[in-house]
Write a protein that holds these residues in place. Structure first.
Motif, PDB file in Angstrom:
ATOM      1  N   UNK A 149      98.537 -81.006 -25.367  1.00 35.26           N
ATOM      2  CA  UNK A 149      99.195 -81.585 -26.690  1.00 35.26           C
ATOM      3  C   UNK A 149     100.514 -82.027 -26.328  1.00 35.26           C
TER       4      UNK A 149
ATOM      5  N   UNK B 219     103.009 -85.851 -32.646  1.00 36.06           N
ATOM      6  CA  UNK B 219     102.135 -84.899 -31.834  1.00 36.06           C
ATOM      7  C   UNK B 219     100.937 -85.410 -31.510  1.00 36.06           C
TER       8      UNK B 219
ATOM      9  N   UNK C 286      93.253 -76.529 -25.379  1.00 36.60           N
ATOM     10  CA  UNK C 286      94.653 -76.705 -26.178  1.00 36.60           C
ATOM     11  C   UNK C 286      94.472 -77.755 -27.091  1.00 36.60           C
TER      12      UNK C 286
ATOM     13  N   UNK D 167      96.096 -79.328 -31.199  1.00 35.24           N
ATOM     14  CA  UNK D 167      96.949 -79.533 -32.284  1.00 35.24           C
ATOM     15  C   UNK D 167      96.720 -78.320 -33.019  1.00 35.24           C
TER      16      UNK D 167
ATOM     17  N   UNK E 208      97.581 -74.875 -31.720  1.00 33.52           N
ATOM     18  CA  UNK E 208      98.983 -74.724 -31.609  1.00 33.52           C
ATOM     19  C   UNK E 208      99.751 -74.437 -32.974  1.00 33.52           C
ATOM     20  N   UNK E 209      99.000 -74.776 -33.839  1.00 34.60           N
ATOM     21  CA  UNK E 209      99.675 -74.350 -35.343  1.00 34.60           C
ATOM     22  C   UNK E 209      99.503 -72.799 -35.644  1.00 34.60           C
TER      23      UNK E 209
ATOM     24  N   UNK F 254     106.632 -75.208 -39.687  1.00 35.82           N
ATOM     25  CA  UNK F 254     105.914 -75.056 -38.417  1.00 35.82           C
ATOM     26  C   UNK F 254     105.263 -76.379 -37.858  1.00 35.82           C
ATOM     27  N   UNK F 255     105.527 -76.505 -36.576  1.00 38.32           N
ATOM     28  CA  UNK F 255     104.651 -78.054 -36.224  1.00 38.32           C
ATOM     29  C   UNK F 255     103.976 -77.499 -34.966  1.00 38.32           C
ATOM     30  N   UNK F 256     103.148 -78.387 -34.513  1.00 39.10           N
ATOM     31  CA  UNK F 256     102.437 -77.935 -33.224  1.00 39.10           C
ATOM     32  C   UNK F 256     103.243 -77.935 -31.876  1.00 39.10           C
ATOM     33  N   UNK F 257     104.369 -78.415 -31.976  1.00 39.42           N
ATOM     34  CA  UNK F 257     105.070 -78.380 -30.765  1.00 39.42           C
ATOM     35  C   UNK F 257     106.427 -77.746 -31.082  1.00 39.42           C
TER      36      UNK F 257
ATOM     37  N   UNK G 297      99.540 -72.740 -17.066  1.00 43.39           N
ATOM     38  CA  UNK G 297     100.224 -73.522 -18.155  1.00 43.39           C
ATOM     39  C   UNK G 297     101.373 -73.910 -17.796  1.00 43.39           C
TER      40      UNK G 297
END
Lengths: 93, 93, 93, 93
Positions: A3, A44, A85, A87, A90-91, B38-41, C70
């Motif tokens: 990501x 992203x 991994x 998107x 990762x939230x 909140x965002x993925x990165x 990672x």
């Protein structure tokens, strides 16, 4: 799958509003077929590192084609081999 | 108002999954009263530059309090004086 | 020519000292033939965007080959078409 | 002591060359008394996180005072509690 977040900043455009330079970049991201999410501070994307780097190359071309004379590109990739991994994943912190 | 993206990466934690170090950071952001997403990165916040820098300080404390021994903090602030900047506004390219 | 800064952060290693993961990355950069400069917060390279992205790909492989599970890769590229950009030139503000 | 890299990008200036906006920022860094090193892609400083964030605040003021209408500030801080961190030390991988 990795990501990554991608941000492009055209410099020297004469106006602090730079959306006209970013629209063609968003179009390139949409047309890439990669899963993506527009976020307030960048876009992203989800893909292999090869796919992500290829996309960066096309976005770089698109913003210069849109008339930018100087561009700062910021890319941050998160990749791991121990588990998938995404998107969506990762939230969830 | 400025808009900023904040990301924290604890190093040397023994496991590639670092959510337990980030949960207290998210709590600090929630309790700041600043508008955030909140965002993925990373996490995007909206506030004055003073408020954003004060928040970075508290997030830095929180992740070390959570047991991290080394942390890389990445912050990108977008600020402009010619017109208002908001998280919502930055979603429209 | 573009100038770029590249930083890699392995996550989840047993120790906060991550030099053993970065040494093979530095070797890849040295062997690339691109002009580069080691800086305290990353390595700066000079080349075309294609060369830089190809280098990122090889550094990504090198750090996983070194045992990282990672990795966060941060890349910032500065490119302009109106005049040449070099590492030396960017040292003069 | 933490080590941090600070970069400022003024957007919407009339020219892609932005040195005139960065000179006052460099002066603020020089006058801060913090140990620093100019690098091709940003300025690296050494200090406590409080000192670094205070410096970011003053650099932000300086670049708007220099006439910028929009600025992207990128900051990356590396901090650790297990052993001292210095600009010199970070040059040795």
């Amino acid at each position: 799958m990795a990501v990554a977040e991608l941000c492009l900043f055209p410099l020297g455009t004469g106006s602090p509003s730079v959306g006209e330079y970013l629209k063609p970049v968003i179009r390139v991201i949409e047309e890439s077929g990669l899963k993506y999410r527009l976020c307030p501070m960048g876009t992203v994307v989800e893909g292999s590192v090869d796919e992500i780097l290829e996309l960066v190359k096309r976005c770089h071309e698109a913003i210069f084609n849109a008339g930018a004379e100087r561009v700062v590109i910021s890319l941050r990739i998160d990749d791991r081999t121990d588990k998938p991994l995404t998107i969506e994943g990762k939230m969830r912190v």
